[in-house]
Design a protein around this motif. Sequence first.
Motif, PDB file in Angstrom:
ATOM      1  N   GLY A  21       0.803  -1.223   0.000  1.00  0.00           N
ATOM      2  CA  GLY A  21       0.000   0.000   0.000  1.00  0.00           C
ATOM      3  C   GLY A  21       0.833   1.268   0.000  1.00  0.00           C
ATOM      4  N   ILE A  22       2.125   1.175   0.312  1.00  0.00           N
ATOM      5  CA  ILE A  22       2.994   2.349   0.330  1.00  0.00           C
ATOM      6  C   ILE A  22       3.406   2.691  -1.091  1.00  0.00           C
ATOM      7  CG2 ILE A  22       5.216   3.228   1.106  1.00  0.00           C
ATOM      8  CD1 ILE A  22       4.934   1.409   3.545  1.00  0.00           C
ATOM      9  N   THR A  23       3.257   3.939  -1.479  1.00  0.00           N
ATOM     10  CA  THR A  23       3.592   4.365  -2.845  1.00  0.00           C
ATOM     11  C   THR A  23       4.712   5.396  -2.882  1.00  0.00           C
ATOM     12  OG1 THR A  23       1.873   6.075  -2.752  1.00  0.00           O
ATOM     13  CG2 THR A  23       1.258   3.922  -3.667  1.00  0.00           C
ATOM     14  N   VAL A  24       5.203   5.804  -1.741  1.00  0.00           N
ATOM     15  CA  VAL A  24       6.287   6.795  -1.696  1.00  0.00           C
ATOM     16  C   VAL A  24       7.372   6.257  -0.759  1.00  0.00           C
ATOM     17  CG1 VAL A  24       4.777   8.755  -2.145  1.00  0.00           C
ATOM     18  CG2 VAL A  24       5.175   8.023   0.219  1.00  0.00           C
ATOM     19  N   PRO A  25       8.602   6.747  -0.874  1.00  0.00           N
ATOM     20  CA  PRO A  25       9.657   6.297   0.035  1.00  0.00           C
ATOM     21  C   PRO A  25       9.263   6.506   1.487  1.00  0.00           C
ATOM     22  CG  PRO A  25      10.611   7.509  -1.788  1.00  0.00           C
ATOM     23  CD  PRO A  25       9.130   7.671  -1.911  1.00  0.00           C
ATOM     24  N   THR A  26       9.474   5.482   2.300  1.00  0.00           N
ATOM     25  CA  THR A  26       8.999   5.492   3.685  1.00  0.00           C
ATOM     26  C   THR A  26      10.035   4.837   4.584  1.00  0.00           C
ATOM     27  OG1 THR A  26       6.744   5.267   2.846  1.00  0.00           O
ATOM     28  CG2 THR A  26       7.077   4.865   5.202  1.00  0.00           C
ATOM     29  N   ASN A  27      10.103   5.352   5.830  1.00  0.00           N
ATOM     30  CA  ASN A  27      10.969   4.757   6.831  1.00  0.00           C
ATOM     31  C   ASN A  27      10.256   3.555   7.437  1.00  0.00           C
ATOM     32  OD1 ASN A  27      12.023   4.654   9.867  1.00  0.00           O
ATOM     33  ND2 ASN A  27      13.595   5.567   8.579  1.00  0.00           N
ATOM     34  N   LEU A  28      10.879   2.358   7.360  1.00  0.00           N
ATOM     35  CA  LEU A  28      10.225   1.129   7.787  1.00  0.00           C
ATOM     36  C   LEU A  28       9.903   1.093   9.277  1.00  0.00           C
ATOM     37  CD1 LEU A  28      12.080  -1.540   5.611  1.00  0.00           C
ATOM     38  CD2 LEU A  28       9.735  -0.712   5.355  1.00  0.00           C
ATOM     39  N   PRO A  29      10.781   1.569  10.188  1.00  0.00           N
ATOM     40  CA  PRO A  29      10.408   1.534  11.612  1.00  0.00           C
ATOM     41  C   PRO A  29       9.106   2.243  11.922  1.00  0.00           C
ATOM     42  CG  PRO A  29      12.767   1.885  11.393  1.00  0.00           C
ATOM     43  CD  PRO A  29      12.198   1.954  10.013  1.00  0.00           C
ATOM     44  N   SER A  30       8.825   3.331  11.196  1.00  0.00           N
ATOM     45  CA  SER A  30       7.557   4.022  11.435  1.00  0.00           C
ATOM     46  C   SER A  30       6.372   3.164  11.004  1.00  0.00           C
ATOM     47  CB  SER A  30       7.540   5.356  10.677  1.00  0.00           C
ATOM     48  OG  SER A  30       7.632   5.136   9.266  1.00  0.00           O
ATOM     49  N   VAL A  31       6.585   2.364   9.953  1.00  0.00           N
ATOM     50  CA  VAL A  31       5.512   1.460   9.510  1.00  0.00           C
ATOM     51  C   VAL A  31       5.269   0.395  10.565  1.00  0.00           C
ATOM     52  CG1 VAL A  31       4.797  -0.153   7.706  1.00  0.00           C
ATOM     53  CG2 VAL A  31       6.109   1.889   7.105  1.00  0.00           C
TER      54      VAL A  31
ATOM     55  N   GLU B  39       7.636  -7.604  18.318  1.00  0.00           N
ATOM     56  CA  GLU B  39       8.829  -6.790  18.196  1.00  0.00           C
ATOM     57  C   GLU B  39       8.992  -6.287  16.766  1.00  0.00           C
ATOM     58  OE1 GLU B  39      10.847  -5.922  20.586  1.00  0.00           O
ATOM     59  OE2 GLU B  39       9.855  -7.078  22.160  1.00  0.00           O
ATOM     60  N   GLY B  40       9.649  -5.130  16.624  1.00  0.00           N
ATOM     61  CA  GLY B  40       9.891  -4.574  15.296  1.00  0.00           C
ATOM     62  C   GLY B  40      10.781  -5.473  14.453  1.00  0.00           C
ATOM     63  N   SER B  41      11.694  -6.201  15.112  1.00  0.00           N
ATOM     64  CA  SER B  41      12.571  -7.109  14.372  1.00  0.00           C
ATOM     65  C   SER B  41      11.779  -8.232  13.700  1.00  0.00           C
ATOM     66  CB  SER B  41      13.617  -7.708  15.315  1.00  0.00           C
ATOM     67  OG  SER B  41      12.986  -8.425  16.373  1.00  0.00           O
ATOM     68  N   PHE B  42      10.641  -8.620  14.320  1.00  0.00           N
ATOM     69  CA  PHE B  42       9.804  -9.653  13.715  1.00  0.00           C
ATOM     70  C   PHE B  42       9.163  -9.133  12.429  1.00  0.00           C
ATOM     71  CE2 PHE B  42       5.764 -12.349  14.156  1.00  0.00           C
ATOM     72  CZ  PHE B  42       6.327 -13.371  13.416  1.00  0.00           C
ATOM     73  N   PHE B  43       8.652  -7.908  12.480  1.00  0.00           N
ATOM     74  CA  PHE B  43       8.114  -7.299  11.260  1.00  0.00           C
ATOM     75  C   PHE B  43       9.187  -7.215  10.172  1.00  0.00           C
ATOM     76  CE2 PHE B  43       5.112  -5.259  14.360  1.00  0.00           C
ATOM     77  CZ  PHE B  43       3.951  -5.817  13.846  1.00  0.00           C
ATOM     78  N   GLN B  44      10.391  -6.778  10.570  1.00  0.00           N
ATOM     79  CA  GLN B  44      11.477  -6.614   9.594  1.00  0.00           C
ATOM     80  C   GLN B  44      11.866  -7.961   8.982  1.00  0.00           C
ATOM     81  OE1 GLN B  44      12.839  -3.491   8.836  1.00  0.00           O
ATOM     82  NE2 GLN B  44      13.869  -4.579   7.167  1.00  0.00           N
ATOM     83  N   SER B  45      11.910  -9.006   9.803  1.00  0.00           N
ATOM     84  CA  SER B  45      12.267 -10.330   9.295  1.00  0.00           C
ATOM     85  C   SER B  45      11.249 -10.820   8.279  1.00  0.00           C
ATOM     86  CB  SER B  45      12.380 -11.321  10.455  1.00  0.00           C
ATOM     87  OG  SER B  45      12.618 -12.631   9.988  1.00  0.00           O
ATOM     88  N   ILE B  46       9.973 -10.631   8.587  1.00  0.00           N
ATOM     89  CA  ILE B  46       8.925 -11.046   7.637  1.00  0.00           C
ATOM     90  C   ILE B  46       9.010 -10.224   6.360  1.00  0.00           C
ATOM     91  CG2 ILE B  46       6.435 -11.066   7.269  1.00  0.00           C
ATOM     92  CD1 ILE B  46       6.092 -11.832  10.182  1.00  0.00           C
ATOM     93  N   PHE B  47       9.276  -8.929   6.485  1.00  0.00           N
ATOM     94  CA  PHE B  47       9.390  -8.062   5.309  1.00  0.00           C
ATOM     95  C   PHE B  47      10.560  -8.497   4.417  1.00  0.00           C
ATOM     96  CE2 PHE B  47      11.366  -4.372   3.319  1.00  0.00           C
ATOM     97  CZ  PHE B  47      10.322  -3.916   2.524  1.00  0.00           C
ATOM     98  N   ASN B  48      11.700  -8.825   5.034  1.00  0.00           N
ATOM     99  CA  ASN B  48      12.862  -9.261   4.248  1.00  0.00           C
ATOM    100  C   ASN B  48      12.560 -10.551   3.487  1.00  0.00           C
ATOM    101  OD1 ASN B  48      14.329  -7.089   5.201  1.00  0.00           O
ATOM    102  ND2 ASN B  48      15.276  -8.251   6.862  1.00  0.00           N
ATOM    103  N   GLY B  49      11.800 -11.446   4.124  1.00  0.00           N
ATOM    104  CA  GLY B  49      11.415 -12.678   3.434  1.00  0.00           C
ATOM    105  C   GLY B  49      10.497 -12.408   2.252  1.00  0.00           C
TER     106      GLY B  49
ATOM    107  N   ASN C  47       5.827   0.606  13.776  1.00  0.00           N
ATOM    108  CA  ASN C  47       5.146   1.226  14.922  1.00  0.00           C
ATOM    109  C   ASN C  47       3.645   1.348  14.664  1.00  0.00           C
ATOM    110  OD1 ASN C  47       7.567   1.497  16.318  1.00  0.00           O
ATOM    111  ND2 ASN C  47       7.953   3.555  15.507  1.00  0.00           N
ATOM    112  N   THR C  48       3.303   1.686  13.442  1.00  0.00           N
ATOM    113  CA  THR C  48       1.887   1.798  13.089  1.00  0.00           C
ATOM    114  C   THR C  48       1.180   0.449  13.204  1.00  0.00           C
ATOM    115  OG1 THR C  48       2.418   3.602  11.561  1.00  0.00           O
ATOM    116  CG2 THR C  48       0.286   2.520  11.285  1.00  0.00           C
ATOM    117  N   LEU C  49       1.859  -0.586  12.739  1.00  0.00           N
ATOM    118  CA  LEU C  49       1.261  -1.918  12.828  1.00  0.00           C
ATOM    119  C   LEU C  49       1.112  -2.368  14.275  1.00  0.00           C
ATOM    120  CD1 LEU C  49       3.071  -3.807   9.885  1.00  0.00           C
ATOM    121  CD2 LEU C  49       0.767  -2.831   9.918  1.00  0.00           C
ATOM    122  N   GLN C  50       2.086  -2.037  15.132  1.00  0.00           N
ATOM    123  CA  GLN C  50       1.973  -2.385  16.542  1.00  0.00           C
ATOM    124  C   GLN C  50       0.787  -1.684  17.200  1.00  0.00           C
ATOM    125  OE1 GLN C  50       5.840  -1.382  18.015  1.00  0.00           O
ATOM    126  NE2 GLN C  50       6.699  -3.428  17.645  1.00  0.00           N
TER     127      GLN C  50
END
Length: 790
Positions: free
Chosen positions: A191-201, A221-231, A203-206
Amino acid sequence: MDAELLELQRQLEAAQSARSNVRLSERNVVELVQKLQERGIIDFELLHTSSGKEYITSDHLKHEIKMELKKRGRASLVDLSDILGVDLYHVERQSQRVVADDPSLMLINGEIMSQSYWDTVTEEINEKLQERSQIALAEIAAQLHIGSELVVNILEPRLGTIVKGRLEGGQLYTPAYVSRITAMVRGAARGITVPTNLPSVWNTLQLQLQEMHGASGVSVEGSFFQSIFNGLLKEGAVLGSVRAGVQWTPAVFAHAQKESVDAFFSQNSYIGYEVLQKLAIPQPKQYLEISRWIDALSVLPSYITGPDATKILSLCPSLQKAIKSSKAVVFGESCVFSNAFIKGIFDRLEKQIDSFGIKHSAGQEKLLNPTPSSEHRIGSGQFSDVKDLGDNDASSTGASSDRGPKKKRGKVSGSTKGITLEKDDENDESIPIKGKKAHRKNKDAGSSGDAKHGGKKASEKTKEENTNIFPCELIEQKVLTVAPELEELGGSDDLNGPLKLLASHLRPMLMDSWMKKRNTMLSENAERRRRLLDNLQKQLDEAVLDMQLYEKSLDVFEDDPATSAILHKHLLRTMGAPVVDKILLTLDKDNKLKNGMEVEDSEENVQLSTADRTSLAKDLPGSLSVKAQALVEALEGKRFDSFMDALRDTAEESGLLFKKLDKRLERSMLHSYRKDLTAQVSSENDPISFLPKVVALLFLQAYNKALQAPGRAVGAVIALLKDKIPASTHKVLADYHSTTVKVLALQAAATEDEEDCTTDRMLERKEDLEERLMPELKSLVLGTSKDSKE
């Protein structure tokens, strides 16, 4: 029986109720035990209990520890000391031995734990996990009173089996919850269409999770979101790029940027840095340095022709600076290629270089392998050195002013074992190899001018052959396969066309890469070639000596053409064919290794057909191919001596030694052959296999020659032995032969007709061989052999 049992019970009761006149104090018992230990009567270790009133053996203590572990699965050493009433020191020592003997146990932080205990614990953890969707490792560690690292070590091997969950960031999650979080991350990233900082995303999901489940919701944890995103990014489920691990630029935004830049540039034929800044491009200058190519005529006014474009490009300071710094190249009159684009094409062509189908002519083979293959010696380690082609064809990067191409408004584009014999190496004679002349004299004694003229022609011929290794036409075809957008540059008929010049520019780069790869492979293949040819030489030495030994027996049958022809054919088939197959396969492999080709290592003995042998012989280089073809023809011939001559010529041509059988070595081989053959005759129990062996032994005793004869020649050999062996032996041998022939005939008939009477006759005659003729013939032959030795 009942009375006896009652009497025994009465005696036992009397013994138990009787009082002893001698009583020992505890001190007496201690002294008695010590005395027994001193005299070695008690030769095992005794341990005192904590109360000091009991003895316990170390084996019994180990047994007690195992029983406690079997009950509880986990036990503290301090608790074991209290329960068993033994000092902690002894408990620790025996516990270490128990753990060392049983791999299913572990001793950690003063506690013994079994794998079965952990299986039970992890089952409980899994039940709790399925109820709550998430459990923190810290919570598990606190409940079990162990460290978090141990919890991880226990859970990891059981994930997916006992524990149905995923371990991430110090938390355990159920697969269903992981799928739910994955869907949230995927939806947010798409859903993101512009450059965005991932930690803020994250935080929003949390916050969204907390709103959905309240204070009792599962914390992520934010690291869990990041791990899923990298996959998801790796799988291609979300498209875009990540900078510094946190700055996410979706592909849709980058695509919109590129389209905006291309649209503005197409409409205005220029673009300013401020436009790029408005499009959120942080480094406009670097962004415009695109690794592409462009036809300058596409951005110049329509009235400007090719020569004018060449002049304009020569006056462009930025382009001249890029050319001097090797960042760009001009092909033709108006096409500018970035070196990054050219390198990208080269990298892709380099990966496909093995598919170019490079073949060498005779001149090119000489250029690549200047030393003839027949000049190397086995084991010397001196092989042909490969020289660089030295092709310094200059690529045409300049502009031509005598042609006016069609103006293009294109867009900016990117994109046998024989018998082991005792050999006397000191007396081995080797037939010398016929040396080849390294240089041939020129028949024409021309003047120096003629020599220069000849040298010039040779140079031109070499250059022509060198050019054919990587023809530009082939490179052009390969370029168009990896960069189809270059088709708009036109066909390859124009010698000064951009595509032709690009191929000429790539050619020396490809040749250099190919030669480096080939030289590397050749250097790696040198040792393989040495081992390959050394192994062939060893096998050839043994086979050649054996063949020369058996060849001598053929002279005995010269007066019997029919039998002689059979024996010649038999030796060619049984001894000649395996040697020829081994030589041809090895020389073919050696030739491929010499030319830098990939060859699989295989020690299997392959049986070739005549067509296969001829094909391999024709593929060998030069005169070696002629000799090898003559060897194949001799193998299909009728004379074994002609084959041996052809084998000698082929061996000499390939640089192999051809050993000659001398008298001393022949005696040694015959002695070994006689000894081995006598042992075979003595131990043979099959009446059919016994006949050829005993005939060979009798022939050896009579003529002192080794013989290999097929079944259909055995009768002729027996007839020849009539005047050479005792009459009694010959009579039994002739009877044995005739009976064997009848057995084989009856056996064939029984197989075809399956008649009981035929089978009975066959068994009857075979029984006669085994019980009467074979023992009698063994006695006669082995007795004769023993007498001849004496």
